[in-house]
Write a protein that holds these residues in place. Structure first.
Motif, PDB file in Angstrom:
ATOM      1  N   SER A  37       0.823  -1.204   0.000  1.00 47.13           N
ATOM      2  CA  SER A  37       0.000   0.000   0.000  1.00 47.13           C
ATOM      3  C   SER A  37       0.860   1.259   0.000  1.00 47.13           C
ATOM      4  O   SER A  37       0.422   2.311  -0.457  1.00 47.13           O
ATOM      5  CB  SER A  37      -0.939   0.011   1.213  1.00 47.13           C
ATOM      6  OG  SER A  37      -1.949  -0.944   1.058  1.00 47.13           O
ATOM      7  N   ALA A  38       2.086   1.138   0.520  1.00 42.69           N
ATOM      8  CA  ALA A  38       3.015   2.269   0.466  1.00 42.69           C
ATOM      9  C   ALA A  38       3.653   2.370  -0.914  1.00 42.69           C
ATOM     10  O   ALA A  38       3.680   3.437  -1.526  1.00 42.69           O
ATOM     11  CB  ALA A  38       4.092   2.123   1.535  1.00 42.69           C
ATOM     12  N   THR A  39       4.173   1.258  -1.391  1.00 43.26           N
ATOM     13  CA  THR A  39       4.640   1.170  -2.780  1.00 43.26           C
ATOM     14  C   THR A  39       4.766  -0.299  -3.131  1.00 43.26           C
ATOM     15  O   THR A  39       5.189  -1.112  -2.307  1.00 43.26           O
ATOM     16  CB  THR A  39       5.979   1.902  -3.004  1.00 43.26           C
ATOM     17  OG1 THR A  39       6.215   2.048  -4.414  1.00 43.26           O
ATOM     18  CG2 THR A  39       7.154   1.173  -2.379  1.00 43.26           C
ATOM     19  N   SER A  40       4.372  -0.645  -4.341  1.00 36.30           N
ATOM     20  CA  SER A  40       4.450  -2.036  -4.781  1.00 36.30           C
ATOM     21  C   SER A  40       5.839  -2.330  -5.341  1.00 36.30           C
ATOM     22  O   SER A  40       6.604  -1.419  -5.686  1.00 36.30           O
ATOM     23  CB  SER A  40       3.399  -2.303  -5.862  1.00 36.30           C
ATOM     24  OG  SER A  40       3.714  -1.571  -7.033  1.00 36.30           O
ATOM     25  N   GLN A  41       6.150  -3.612  -5.436  1.00 36.38           N
ATOM     26  CA  GLN A  41       7.387  -4.003  -6.101  1.00 36.38           C
ATOM     27  C   GLN A  41       7.189  -4.008  -7.621  1.00 36.38           C
ATOM     28  O   GLN A  41       6.054  -3.917  -8.107  1.00 36.38           O
ATOM     29  CB  GLN A  41       7.843  -5.369  -5.593  1.00 36.38           C
ATOM     30  CG  GLN A  41       8.194  -5.370  -4.115  1.00 36.38           C
ATOM     31  CD  GLN A  41       9.277  -4.360  -3.763  1.00 36.38           C
ATOM     32  OE1 GLN A  41      10.052  -3.914  -4.618  1.00 36.38           O
ATOM     33  NE2 GLN A  41       9.328  -3.968  -2.489  1.00 36.38           N
ATOM     34  N   LYS A  42       8.303  -4.071  -8.352  1.00 37.80           N
ATOM     35  CA  LYS A  42       8.254  -3.915  -9.803  1.00 37.80           C
ATOM     36  C   LYS A  42       8.682  -5.205 -10.502  1.00 37.80           C
ATOM     37  O   LYS A  42       9.747  -5.760 -10.191  1.00 37.80           O
ATOM     38  CB  LYS A  42       9.187  -2.781 -10.273  1.00 37.80           C
ATOM     39  CG  LYS A  42       9.244  -1.565  -9.337  1.00 37.80           C
ATOM     40  CD  LYS A  42       7.899  -0.940  -9.058  1.00 37.80           C
ATOM     41  CE  LYS A  42       8.044   0.206  -8.048  1.00 37.80           C
ATOM     42  NZ  LYS A  42       6.757   0.650  -7.501  1.00 37.80           N
ATOM     43  N   PRO A  43       7.896  -5.675 -11.464  1.00 38.79           N
ATOM     44  CA  PRO A  43       8.305  -6.854 -12.222  1.00 38.79           C
ATOM     45  C   PRO A  43       9.443  -6.525 -13.189  1.00 38.79           C
ATOM     46  O   PRO A  43       9.665  -5.362 -13.554  1.00 38.79           O
ATOM     47  CB  PRO A  43       7.035  -7.240 -12.977  1.00 38.79           C
ATOM     48  CG  PRO A  43       6.290  -5.954 -13.132  1.00 38.79           C
ATOM     49  CD  PRO A  43       6.594  -5.154 -11.899  1.00 38.79           C
ATOM     50  N   ALA A  44      10.145  -7.550 -13.597  1.00 33.20           N
ATOM     51  CA  ALA A  44      11.289  -7.362 -14.484  1.00 33.20           C
ATOM     52  C   ALA A  44      10.884  -6.687 -15.794  1.00 33.20           C
ATOM     53  O   ALA A  44      11.659  -5.902 -16.363  1.00 33.20           O
ATOM     54  CB  ALA A  44      11.952  -8.711 -14.763  1.00 33.20           C
ATOM     55  N   THR A  45       9.674  -6.949 -16.275  1.00 33.31           N
ATOM     56  CA  THR A  45       9.245  -6.350 -17.539  1.00 33.31           C
ATOM     57  C   THR A  45       9.174  -4.824 -17.444  1.00 33.31           C
ATOM     58  O   THR A  45       9.480  -4.124 -18.413  1.00 33.31           O
ATOM     59  CB  THR A  45       7.884  -6.901 -17.964  1.00 33.31           C
ATOM     60  OG1 THR A  45       6.950  -6.774 -16.871  1.00 33.31           O
ATOM     61  CG2 THR A  45       7.977  -8.355 -18.378  1.00 33.31           C
TER      62      THR A  45
END
Length: 406
Positions: free
Chosen positions: A28-36
């Motif tokens: 909710s604070a910040t999501s993680q990022k996928p490699a794409t």
């Protein structure tokens, strides 16, 4: 949904923190990022880094096509009727401030009303406080039910013919409350008021259709939905945006500039002064591709299962207080007896579990809850029931560590 395949797409999740496998419960604070998404941003900087709209050379053309292509992806993602209704901003905060500063200052005066709720994030509260001070309008608050939900009868009683703006979060970042936006919009429109929706916690987790909701403005951020930081979106109905003045002036947003007067570009570019957040927008487009491939309905169902499992398991933890309704989005805000939330978060971090602690940029809501701070575990598409179990087990460890308060 194949959660293992989803997790494999996120490089950051495959690490240890303090000697334990990372359990990231702070989306909710910040999501993680996928490699794409990471690769797409890298591709822009390595392959066609250039400013957009201004050049006729090859790199500029490719960058512009990718940038405007991302705008079209956003349009489809929330089902806006036109790309002209999609304005790129620095985030939800900037989007809301744009509406308050442009639409609000032009349309509100003394005697008018702005209706919001006590559950709002500061970003959807302070701009309206400032607008009320500037215009002389009255700031009114919808009452909350004991479980932190909104009763539509209260909405009907609070919104009047003097109400000009209603501003409400789609999903509370503290309570997990999912607000009845479509019904609230209908009530607002009966009184000729406009409604702005803070979608920072909505767009990443539930399928958003702005035409079905019939909201006038919808704001959200890329970094909470697998995209880069520093990029956000303001959706606004075209007629409203057309009649609003820009709030930032300079390059890119102009049509003609004379010595003593200037004219503006058409929508949406008149609200995008200066060099835009090109890499951020392109990365957001890649994040939308990623989410669409999985499906928002599947993500919502997965989060519903996670939060149901968590709520059931947390019943084992003596001395735990959970805030908010039973029917909620994928987050749980809580306190553990008299242990300060920061201490709870510190012990959980020692177990490799990342949660949020503090007032969550919602101090009026903390006052309503009669607490100074809380801890929050928030779930997303990459979390698992096993991680929930580790979280609950770590709370039991926290109880043992602070055993003298139980």
């Amino acid at each position: 949904m194949d959660v293992k395949a989803v997790r494999d797409a996120f490089p950051i999740l495959h690490q240890e923190v303090n000697g334990h496998p990372l359990v990231y419960l702070d989306s909710s604070a910040t999501s993680q990022k996928p490699a794409t998404v990471i690769d797409k941003v890298n591709e822009y900087y390595r392959g066609y880094n250039s400013n957009v709209h201004r050049g006729v050379h090859t790199l500029g053309t490719v960058a512009t096509d990718e940038f405007e292509g991302a705008r079209e992806k956003v349009r489809r993602f929330i089902n806006a009727s036109s790309m002209q209704e999609i304005v790129f901003t620095r985030g939800t905060t900037t989007a809301i401030n744009t509406v308050a500063s442009s639409y609000g200052r032009a349309n509100l005066q003394a005697g008018d009303e702005i209706v919001i709720t006590p559950m709002e994030h500061h970003s959807n509260l302070i701009p309206w406080q400032q607008l009320a001070k500037y215009s002389g309008a009255e700031l009114k608050y919808l009452p909350l039910q004991p479980d932190g939900t909104i009763n539509l009868e209260d909405v009907k009683e609070t919104i009047t013919d003097q109400t000009k703006i209603v501003a409400v979060s789609h999903v509370s970042n503290v309570l997990g409350t999912i607000n009845p936006i479509k019904e609230m919009a209908a009530i607002a429109h009966q009184h000729n008021a406009v409604i702005l929706v803070d979608g920072a916690q909505g767009a990443p987790h539930v399928k958003v259709d702005v035409q079905d909701l019939d909201c006038d403005f919808y704001a959200f951020s890329g970094h909470k939905m697998c995209g880069p930081t520093g990029i956000g979106v303001l959706y606004g109905k075209r007629d409203l945006l057309n009649n609003m003045e820009p709030v930032e002036f300079g390059g890119e947003m102009i049509d003609f500039v004379n010595l003593y007067d200037s004219t503006w570009k058409e929508l949406p570019w008149k609200f995008e002064g200066g060099t835009p957040i090109i890499a951020g927008a392109i990365g957001l487009g890649a994040a939308i591709d990623f989410l669409n491939e999985i499906g928002l309905e599947e993500i919502e169902e997965h989060e519903h299962k996670l939060v149901a499992h968590a709520m059931e398991q947390l019943k084992q933890v003596e001395g735990l207080t959970v805030y908010g309704p039973e029917d909620r989005a994928g987050l749980i805000t809580f306190n553990l007896a008299d242990v300060h939330p920061h201490d709870v978060a510190t012990v959980l971090d020692a177990e490799g579990i990342a949660v949020r602690a503090g007032h969550h940029c919602a101090q009026p809501l903390m006052k309503w809850l009669e607490v100074s701070a809380t801890a929050r575990a928030s779930f997303y598409l990459y979390n698992t029931e096993d991680e929930i179990d580790r979280f609950v087990s770590a709370l039991q460890t926290t109880k043992e560590y602070f055993g003298d308060v139980f």
